[in-house]
Design a protein around this motif. Structure first.
Motif, PDB file in Angstrom:
ATOM      1  N   PHE A  73       0.838  -1.188   0.000  1.00  0.00           N
ATOM      2  CA  PHE A  73       0.000   0.000   0.000  1.00  0.00           C
ATOM      3  C   PHE A  73       0.880   1.248   0.000  1.00  0.00           C
ATOM      4  O   PHE A  73       1.851   1.330   0.750  1.00  0.00           O
ATOM      5  N   LEU A  74       0.508   2.217  -0.839  1.00  0.00           N
ATOM      6  CA  LEU A  74       1.147   3.531  -0.866  1.00  0.00           C
ATOM      7  C   LEU A  74       0.072   4.563  -0.570  1.00  0.00           C
ATOM      8  O   LEU A  74      -0.812   4.796  -1.393  1.00  0.00           O
ATOM      9  N   ASP A  75       0.130   5.142   0.616  1.00  0.00           N
ATOM     10  CA  ASP A  75      -0.918   6.043   1.111  1.00  0.00           C
ATOM     11  C   ASP A  75      -0.395   7.472   1.088  1.00  0.00           C
ATOM     12  O   ASP A  75       0.464   7.847   1.890  1.00  0.00           O
ATOM     13  N   ILE A  76      -0.910   8.290   0.175  1.00  0.00           N
ATOM     14  CA  ILE A  76      -0.444   9.668  -0.001  1.00  0.00           C
ATOM     15  C   ILE A  76      -1.494  10.625   0.561  1.00  0.00           C
ATOM     16  O   ILE A  76      -2.676  10.512   0.265  1.00  0.00           O
ATOM     17  N   GLY A  77      -1.036  11.582   1.353  1.00  0.00           N
ATOM     18  CA  GLY A  77      -1.951  12.463   2.065  1.00  0.00           C
ATOM     19  C   GLY A  77      -2.445  11.772   3.322  1.00  0.00           C
ATOM     20  O   GLY A  77      -3.631  11.808   3.659  1.00  0.00           O
ATOM     21  N   THR A  78      -1.526  11.136   4.025  1.00  0.00           N
ATOM     22  CA  THR A  78      -1.837  10.282   5.168  1.00  0.00           C
ATOM     23  C   THR A  78      -2.633  10.997   6.255  1.00  0.00           C
ATOM     24  O   THR A  78      -3.571  10.452   6.822  1.00  0.00           O
ATOM     25  N   GLY A  79      -2.246  12.230   6.557  1.00  0.00           N
ATOM     26  CA  GLY A  79      -2.902  12.945   7.643  1.00  0.00           C
ATOM     27  C   GLY A  79      -2.366  12.530   9.010  1.00  0.00           C
ATOM     28  O   GLY A  79      -1.522  11.646   9.130  1.00  0.00           O
ATOM     29  N   ILE A  80      -2.859  13.197  10.016  1.00  0.00           N
ATOM     30  CA  ILE A  80      -2.432  12.929  11.383  1.00  0.00           C
ATOM     31  C   ILE A  80      -2.946  11.560  11.810  1.00  0.00           C
ATOM     32  O   ILE A  80      -4.116  11.244  11.595  1.00  0.00           O
ATOM     33  N   PRO A  81      -2.085  10.718  12.401  1.00  0.00           N
ATOM     34  CA  PRO A  81      -2.499   9.349  12.745  1.00  0.00           C
ATOM     35  C   PRO A  81      -3.755   9.293  13.602  1.00  0.00           C
ATOM     36  O   PRO A  81      -3.887  10.019  14.584  1.00  0.00           O
ATOM     37  N   THR A  82      -4.684   8.446  13.199  1.00  0.00           N
ATOM     38  CA  THR A  82      -5.920   8.187  13.937  1.00  0.00           C
ATOM     39  C   THR A  82      -6.169   6.687  13.905  1.00  0.00           C
ATOM     40  O   THR A  82      -6.462   6.123  12.858  1.00  0.00           O
ATOM     41  N   GLU A  83      -6.043   6.032  15.034  1.00  0.00           N
ATOM     42  CA  GLU A  83      -6.165   4.572  15.054  1.00  0.00           C
ATOM     43  C   GLU A  83      -7.605   4.116  14.848  1.00  0.00           C
ATOM     44  O   GLU A  83      -8.534   4.774  15.333  1.00  0.00           O
ATOM     45  N   PRO A  84      -7.808   2.988  14.116  1.00  0.00           N
ATOM     46  CA  PRO A  84      -6.736   2.226  13.484  1.00  0.00           C
ATOM     47  C   PRO A  84      -6.248   2.894  12.208  1.00  0.00           C
ATOM     48  O   PRO A  84      -7.034   3.426  11.425  1.00  0.00           O
ATOM     49  N   ASN A  85      -4.926   2.881  12.022  1.00  0.00           N
ATOM     50  CA  ASN A  85      -4.344   3.406  10.806  1.00  0.00           C
ATOM     51  C   ASN A  85      -4.408   2.354   9.703  1.00  0.00           C
ATOM     52  O   ASN A  85      -4.718   1.194   9.955  1.00  0.00           O
ATOM     53  N   LEU A  86      -4.081   2.783   8.481  1.00  0.00           N
ATOM     54  CA  LEU A  86      -4.212   1.889   7.334  1.00  0.00           C
ATOM     55  C   LEU A  86      -3.423   0.600   7.523  1.00  0.00           C
ATOM     56  O   LEU A  86      -3.916  -0.489   7.226  1.00  0.00           O
ATOM     57  N   HIS A  87      -2.190   0.699   8.040  1.00  0.00           N
ATOM     58  CA  HIS A  87      -1.379  -0.522   8.170  1.00  0.00           C
ATOM     59  C   HIS A  87      -1.977  -1.482   9.192  1.00  0.00           C
ATOM     60  O   HIS A  87      -1.841  -2.704   9.060  1.00  0.00           O
ATOM     61  N   GLN A  88      -2.670  -0.955  10.200  1.00  0.00           N
ATOM     62  CA  GLN A  88      -3.290  -1.832  11.194  1.00  0.00           C
ATOM     63  C   GLN A  88      -4.454  -2.611  10.584  1.00  0.00           C
ATOM     64  O   GLN A  88      -4.650  -3.790  10.892  1.00  0.00           O
ATOM     65  N   ILE A  89      -5.210  -1.956   9.718  1.00  0.00           N
ATOM     66  CA  ILE A  89      -6.304  -2.643   9.022  1.00  0.00           C
ATOM     67  C   ILE A  89      -5.739  -3.706   8.088  1.00  0.00           C
ATOM     68  O   ILE A  89      -6.173  -4.871   8.085  1.00  0.00           O
ATOM     69  N   ALA A  90      -4.753  -3.323   7.277  1.00  0.00           N
ATOM     70  CA  ALA A  90      -4.191  -4.255   6.298  1.00  0.00           C
ATOM     71  C   ALA A  90      -3.511  -5.442   6.979  1.00  0.00           C
ATOM     72  O   ALA A  90      -3.700  -6.599   6.582  1.00  0.00           O
ATOM     73  N   GLN A  91      -2.722  -5.161   8.014  1.00  0.00           N
ATOM     74  CA  GLN A  91      -1.967  -6.245   8.654  1.00  0.00           C
ATOM     75  C   GLN A  91      -2.832  -7.119   9.544  1.00  0.00           C
ATOM     76  O   GLN A  91      -2.436  -8.245   9.863  1.00  0.00           O
ATOM     77  N   ALA A  92      -4.011  -6.648   9.913  1.00  0.00           N
ATOM     78  CA  ALA A  92      -4.949  -7.522  10.627  1.00  0.00           C
ATOM     79  C   ALA A  92      -5.441  -8.634   9.709  1.00  0.00           C
ATOM     80  O   ALA A  92      -5.753  -9.741  10.160  1.00  0.00           O
ATOM     81  N   VAL A  93      -5.515  -8.344   8.407  1.00  0.00           N
ATOM     82  CA  VAL A  93      -5.906  -9.350   7.418  1.00  0.00           C
ATOM     83  C   VAL A  93      -4.681 -10.112   6.915  1.00  0.00           C
ATOM     84  O   VAL A  93      -4.713 -11.341   6.793  1.00  0.00           O
ATOM     85  N   ALA A  94      -3.623  -9.356   6.620  1.00  0.00           N
ATOM     86  CA  ALA A  94      -2.408  -9.940   6.052  1.00  0.00           C
ATOM     87  C   ALA A  94      -1.203  -9.396   6.819  1.00  0.00           C
ATOM     88  O   ALA A  94      -0.732  -8.288   6.523  1.00  0.00           O
ATOM     89  N   PRO A  95      -0.701 -10.128   7.808  1.00  0.00           N
ATOM     90  CA  PRO A  95       0.404  -9.621   8.632  1.00  0.00           C
ATOM     91  C   PRO A  95       1.648  -9.229   7.848  1.00  0.00           C
ATOM     92  O   PRO A  95       2.453  -8.427   8.332  1.00  0.00           O
ATOM     93  N   ASP A  96       1.808  -9.767   6.621  1.00  0.00           N
ATOM     94  CA  ASP A  96       2.994  -9.448   5.833  1.00  0.00           C
ATOM     95  C   ASP A  96       2.808  -8.213   4.945  1.00  0.00           C
ATOM     96  O   ASP A  96       3.676  -7.907   4.112  1.00  0.00           O
ATOM     97  N   ALA A  97       1.718  -7.477   5.119  1.00  0.00           N
ATOM     98  CA  ALA A  97       1.475  -6.293   4.295  1.00  0.00           C
ATOM     99  C   ALA A  97       2.544  -5.227   4.552  1.00  0.00           C
ATOM    100  O   ALA A  97       2.997  -5.029   5.681  1.00  0.00           O
ATOM    101  N   ARG A  98       2.919  -4.541   3.483  1.00  0.00           N
ATOM    102  CA  ARG A  98       3.921  -3.468   3.554  1.00  0.00           C
ATOM    103  C   ARG A  98       3.244  -2.166   3.171  1.00  0.00           C
ATOM    104  O   ARG A  98       2.527  -2.091   2.162  1.00  0.00           O
ATOM    105  N   VAL A  99       3.486  -1.120   3.967  1.00  0.00           N
ATOM    106  CA  VAL A  99       2.772   0.148   3.798  1.00  0.00           C
ATOM    107  C   VAL A  99       3.763   1.305   3.821  1.00  0.00           C
ATOM    108  O   VAL A  99       4.617   1.383   4.714  1.00  0.00           O
ATOM    109  N   VAL A 100       3.646   2.200   2.841  1.00  0.00           N
ATOM    110  CA  VAL A 100       4.399   3.442   2.839  1.00  0.00           C
ATOM    111  C   VAL A 100       3.407   4.588   2.956  1.00  0.00           C
ATOM    112  O   VAL A 100       2.476   4.708   2.147  1.00  0.00           O
ATOM    113  N   TYR A 101       3.587   5.410   3.974  1.00  0.00           N
ATOM    114  CA  TYR A 101       2.777   6.595   4.186  1.00  0.00           C
ATOM    115  C   TYR A 101       3.531   7.817   3.662  1.00  0.00           C
ATOM    116  O   TYR A 101       4.756   7.882   3.725  1.00  0.00           O
TER     117      TYR A 101
END
Length: 267
Positions: A73-101
């Motif tokens: 995942f490449l997340d542009i315009g991430t904004g101020i962190p608000t949990e759950p963040n994108l990587h938490q959602i993705a890695q809950a499904v696929a722990p090996d997910a890689r995310v660039v904010y």
């Protein structure tokens, strides 16, 4: 917000990421952001609901992408962190997910540690770069992501701050051009289709404060997906895109939500 602002922070004019934080009840904003936020609320008191609906779309779309095999995942315009963040959602499904904010707001950089708490099997990274500089974003993302495998490009609540004159469509095209077949584009975007008078007033107020707001019609929004295959149900009002993948936002059905969302696959 208390204390000294991060280096490079302009607290003399509102910033969309900090206004968004204020709408969500966060504390990473300044009086100038709250003041403009309250002006927006005077035009439409449901703006905080819209912000939460937009965030909920990101959760659902990320979940759908991860469930359908996307691991980058490449997340542009991430904004101020608000949990759950994108990587938490993705890695809950696929722990090996890689995310660039990626974001250009120094206050996001100040909180980047919250974006870097990856699962052991995956990876997360943060880039300080402007969305209008795709070359810097692509160069940085290549250090973490394998551009030989599908990548989901996330532009959530970003493009309505980039005008056609500033090359919004060229920006999306350049980013997608580096991604392989099987990659995805996920976007949300505010529109004036349902609230033309309030939207016109919002555009003028933000313009006076130095903030661009480029609201686009459904047809104009759909252009961002030219050459891609839209995932069902196609372009939809934000909270109507795969609602079964998340919890409804309180108040989302109490009036119009003036924004669209969609996900599409690169053939």
């Amino acid at each position: 917000m208390t204390g000294q602002p991060p280096t490079g922070m302009d607290t003399g004019k509102p910033h969309p990421a900090r206004m968004y934080d204020w709408y969500l009840g966060g504390k990473d904003n300044y009086p100038v952001d709250e003041e403009m936020g309250r002006r927006m609320l005077a035009l439409d008191p449901r703006v905080p609901v819209m912000a939460r609906v937009n965030r909920a779309f990101m959760h659902r779309a990320t979940r759908w992408l991860a469930q359908n095999g996307v691991r980058q995942f490449l997340d542009i315009g991430t904004g101020i962190p608000t949990e759950p963040n994108l990587h938490q959602i993705a890695q809950a499904v696929a722990p090996d997910a890689r995310v660039v904010y990626c974001d250009n707001d120094p206050i996001v950089l100040a909180h980047a540690a919250a974006l870097l708490r990856s699962s052991d099997a995956g990876a997360t990274e943060y880039l300080q770069a402007d969305a209008r500089d795709p070359e810097a974003i692509l160069d940085g993302a290549r250090k973490v992501l394998d551009f030989g495998r599908p990548v989901a490009l996330s532009l959530v609540a970003l493009l309505h701050f980039v005008s056609d004159a500033d090359g919004a469509h060229a920006l999306v095209g350049r980013l997608l051009s580096e991604l392989p077949s099987g990659s995805y584009l996920m976007v949300t975007h505010a529109t004036a289709d349902f609230t033309p008078e309030e939207s016109a007033a919002a555009i003028e107020k933000l313009k006076a404060a130095g903030v661009t707001l480029a609201l686009r019609s459904r047809a104009e929004f759909t252009r961002f997906f030219d050459g891609l295959d839209l995932v069902e149900p196609g372009v939809a009002v934000v909270h109507e895109w795969h609602p079964e993948l998340g919890e409804p936002v309180p108040g989302q059905d109490d009036g119009v939500i003036p924004g669209y969302g969609a996900v599409a696959r690169k053939p």
